[in-house]
Design an enzyme around this catalytic site. Structure first.
Site, short mmCIF file in Angstrom:
data_model
loop_
_atom_site.label_atom_id
_atom_site.label_comp_id
_atom_site.label_asym_id
_atom_site.label_seq_id
_atom_site.Cartn_x
_atom_site.Cartn_y
_atom_site.Cartn_z
N HIS A 426 0.82 -1.22 0.00
CA HIS A 426 0.00 0.00 0.00
C HIS A 426 0.85 1.27 0.00
CE1 HIS A 426 0.59 -0.15 4.47
NE2 HIS A 426 0.49 1.18 4.34
N ASP A 479 -0.61 -7.42 1.28
CA ASP A 479 0.05 -6.10 1.36
C ASP A 479 1.57 -6.30 1.44
OD1 ASP A 479 0.52 -3.43 1.58
OD2 ASP A 479 -0.22 -3.24 3.65
N SER A 583 4.62 2.12 8.41
CA SER A 583 4.06 1.04 7.61
C SER A 583 5.11 0.60 6.61
CB SER A 583 2.78 1.51 6.92
OG SER A 583 3.09 2.33 5.84
#
Ligand SMILES: *[C@@H]1O[C@H](CO)[C@@H](O)[C@H](O)[C@H]1NC(C)=O
Ligand SMILES: *[C@@H]1O[C@H](CO)[C@@H](O)[C@H](O)[C@H]1NC(C)=O
Ligand SMILES: *[C@@H]1O[C@H](CO)[C@@H](O)[C@H](O)[C@H]1NC(C)=O
Ligand SMILES: *[C@@H]1O[C@H](CO)[C@@H](O)[C@H](O)[C@H]1NC(C)=O
Ligand SMILES: *[C@@H]1O[C@H](CO)[C@@H](O)[C@H](O)[C@H]1NC(C)=O
Ligand SMILES: *[C@@H]1O[C@H](CO)[C@@H](O)[C@H](O)[C@H]1NC(C)=O
Ligand SMILES: *[C@@H]1O[C@H](CO)[C@@H](O)[C@H](O)[C@H]1NC(C)=O
Ligand SMILES: CC(=O)N[C@H]1CO[C@H](CO)[C@@H](O)[C@@H]1O
Length: 636
Positions: A426, A479, A583
């Site tokens: 992402h 992801d 992230s």
């Protein structure tokens, strides 16, 4: 001017008077005459006179006066001229009316001439003959005009004969020089030294026959770590002579001399072909005489290194010589890798030996490579931290940590190979499409942000998992993404890869992992720390996490679903610490050998540090095949 009467001479045997006067000196000219000249000569004389002039001259004797009593055949009184024992003339009577044809002068064949004056008759008889008078002089011999004696000794000079007073000398045409024998002419093929690594040599005038009297030397001499190889062409002919012992290189030969071994004489019609001399110096001597004929020879020489040369360098490693002189025949080496960051592939201790053919050989077929050591930082974090906001990571404790700048947005990543970074999909997608690789900059090697961002690393290609499909931010399944770097990294204590999961490492529930990153996912205000932070968090049982997510879904819209490609970590009681980690950053576990492995990728979460809520991580174990395939298909 005396007369010598000598008993040794056959004509003198009856003569009692034997008087050896001083040996006549070699003079260039002189005069000789009969006893008592110009008064009448006495009877009963036997006089001998040896005339000589220097070597290289002849004697020319000229009778200036002759008045000897005439008798038939000059048997009474006479003047006899001899050369050795050959009578050149016997004279009596008046000059110009002798028994012999009138001869103005007598020329000897050498530098000697003998005169014998003999008279008979009684003393009572008075005679008025006055005898003779003569002059002699040295006449230069023209040795050069002498015919070839025909005894096999050949002409005086092989090329040019120059007469000199009393002698001669030989001389040679241009391009030749006089041999030490002062007679033969040698082609000027003086010692020639060849020190280049490749070349061509041939006999003088090749392919035409070699001239006689050659004495040519050629020396090939290169650096000692090279060997000379001679390669003769097929057209080879040096005269050999058949003897009872077999063919011999009698008059013509090419001698090859290699230091430390017996010289080899080459002749015959068969080309020696290739001679590997095993030496850096070779001497060739080509010799011809006037006897026989050789059509000559031609060769190409080359050189070959006589050692195995430097071993192929090993990337991120080196060589260790175990025995022998470095790189030379018989020496042995092993490769090693730059420890502790690299280790030899296959763990094989491969030895390479410099063989006789000057090649490195090993009993293994594999080419050793240095493979990066993963998950073993040179420094460990000693205590588990559970501090709100996490703790600053000491240098070199999380060397796989990467910071990614994607169009100004900072996220995390981890080094998994020298050209590969793993992160979350992402982070690398924008409106459902992969960002262009030029918009991504990657930083590694420091725990402080300031030095960290000084030197970015560039991206060659971006690889999003093909099943990642999250257009509205509601589906974080799969992801995971990989980034290939333009240039490989060289690992050291500040940059090292984290290991990928071992196959079958599936149940990680309750294991304590380590999350790290530069960001704190604080919603208000968003903040970036200046130091790399980390926190230790346990993996939460999947069922508990499911419940947590499902509870959230009841109160909120657009909460993503938890899939089996994800796991949760965190503390049930919550706390901001659970939010540490950008992230895309690593969730690291340690295996039984103490190696850190990438169990998860920071993926998503709802809020931060709330009681009963957990961060969700991509379960890397589920993607080993895709990671392998992607790296292999893109050149590791
Ligand atoms: C020697 O020369 C011939 C041709 O002149 C060539 O074919 C051959 O390969 C050469 N041999 C070596 C060992 O260099
Ligand atoms: C070449 O010379 C070396 C010593 O200089 C020797 O060990 C080796 O056996 C020789 N090789 C050949 C083919 O003669
Ligand atoms: C490999 O070789 C090195 C040096 O010879 C030696 O120290 C080491 O013990 C060897 N390792 C193995 C696994 O054989
Ligand atoms: C960017 O990545 C693509 C593949 O994702 C690749 O074909 C391209 O060459 C890369 N461009 C540059 C400038 O590295
Ligand atoms: C590790 O390598 C990086 C880049 O190659 C370099 O910037 C850094 O100074 C190195 N660190 C150490 C401790 O050698
Ligand atoms: C996974 O490990 C946990 C803790 O060690 C254990 O309680 C659980 O039963 C294991 N689950 C499976 C499926 O083996
Ligand atoms: C990945 O590839 C390597 C060879 O490149 C192989 O040894 C390894 O087993 C593979 N792992 C998986 C999970 O396929
Ligand atoms: C022809 C010639 O030369 N005759 C000479 C011979 O010798 C006598 C005396 O020695 C001379 O008188 C002649 O003239």
């Amino acid at each position: 001017m005396g007369w010598t009467v000598c008993v040794t001479w056959f004509l003198c045997l009856l003569v009692c008077e034997c008087l050896q006067l001083a040996a006549s000196e070699s003079v260039l000219h002189g005069e000789v005459h009969s006893p008592q000249y110009p008064r009448p000569y006495p009877p009963n004389q036997l006089k001998k006179r040896d005339l000589s002039v220097p070597e290289g001259y002849r004697i020319q004797l000229s009778l200036t006066h002759l008045d000897i009593k005439v008798s038939p055949g000059c048997s009474q009184d006479s003047l006899t001229v001899l050369h050795d024992q050959e009578v050149l003339g016997k004279f009596c009577g008046q000059k110009n009316s002798t028994d012999h044809p009138d001869r103005e002068s007598i020329l000897s064949q050498s530098n000697r001439l003998t005169l014998i004056f003999r008279t008979r008759g009684s003393t009572s008889e008075l005679q008025q003959h006055t005898g003779f008078s003569a002059t002699y002089k040295a006449i230069d011999i023209d040795e050069c005009s002498k015919p070839d004696p025909g005894d096999g000794s050949g002409p005086l000079c092989s090329q040019i004969c120059v007469n000199t007073p009393g002698s001669y000398r030989c001389s040679c045409h241009s391009g030749y020089k006089l041999h030490l024998d002062q007679r033969s002419c040698l082609l000027s093929c003086d010692t020639a030294v060849f020190d280049i690594h490749e070349g061509h040599l041939s006999s003088p005038r090749y392919p035409r026959p070699s001239p006689p009297f050659l004495s040519c030397n050629y020396i090939i001499s290169v650096e000692s770590r090279f060997n000379v190889i001679l390669n003769f062409t097929d057209k080879f002919h040096i005269e050999s002579v058949n003897t009872p012992q077999g063919p011999r290189c009698l008059h013509h030969w090419l001698q090859v001399t290699i230091p430390g071994s017996e010289p080899i004489k080459l002749c015959g019609r068969k080309s020696p072909g290739v001679i590997a001399t095993n030496s850096s110096t070779v001497r060739l001597d080509y010799h011809t005489e006037d006897e026989g004929l050789s059509h000559g020879w031609s060769l190409h020489y080359s050189t070959q290194s006589n050692d195995c040369g430097e071993p192929e360098p090993l990337l991120n490693g080196g060589v260790t010589f175990l025995s022998g002189v470095q790189n030379q025949y018989g020496s042995v080496f092993q490769y090693h890798c730059n420890e502790p960051f690299y280790s030899l592939s296959g763990d094989a201790n491969i030895s390479f030996t410099c063989e006789a053919d000057r090649k490195w050989r090993s009993n293994h077929r594999v080419t050793p490579t240095c493979i990066p050591v993963c998950g073993q930082p040179t420094k460990l974090i000693s205590t588990y931290q559970r501090i709100i906001g996490g703790s600053g990571a000491p240098d070199n404790t999380i060397p796989w940590q990467a910071l990614l700048n994607i169009d100004g947005i900072r996220v995390g990543g981890m080094v998994i190979a020298d050209r590969w970074i793993m992160t979350a999909a992402h982070d690398l997608t924008h409106n459902g499409k992969a960002v262009s690789n030029g918009t991504v900059l990657i930083y590694m090697g420091h725990t402080d942000l300031k030095p960290l961002v000084r030197t970015p690393v560039y991206v060659a290609s971006v690889h999003i998992h093909p099943d990642y499909n999250n257009p509205k931010g509601g589906d974080y399944n799969n992801d995971i993404a990989l980034i290939k770097l333009q240039d490989p990294l060289t690992f050291n204590s500040s940059i090292m890869p984290i290991c990928l999961p071992a196959e079958g490492a599936t149940n990680v529930t309750d294991m304590m992992g380590m999350v790290s990153g530069f960001g704190i996912m604080e919603i208000y205000p968003p903040r970036i720390t200046k130091k790399l932070k980390y926190v230790h968090l346990p993996v939460v049982e999947q069922r508990i996490c499911h419940n947590s997510v499902n509870n959230l879904k009841k109160t909120r819209d657009n909460v993503p679903s938890l899939t089996n490609n994800m796991f949760c970590a965190g503390l049930p009681e919550g706390g901001r610490d659970t939010c540490i980690g950008d992230s895309g950053g690593p969730f690291a576990l340690r295996d039984d050998d103490g190696r850190f492995w990438a169990a998860g990728i920071v993926s998503w979460g709802v809020d931060c540090g709330q009681q009963g809520r957990y961060r969700v991580y991509t379960k890397v174990t589920n993607y080993l095949d895709w990671i392998n395939k992607t790296m292999q298909e893109n050149g590791n």
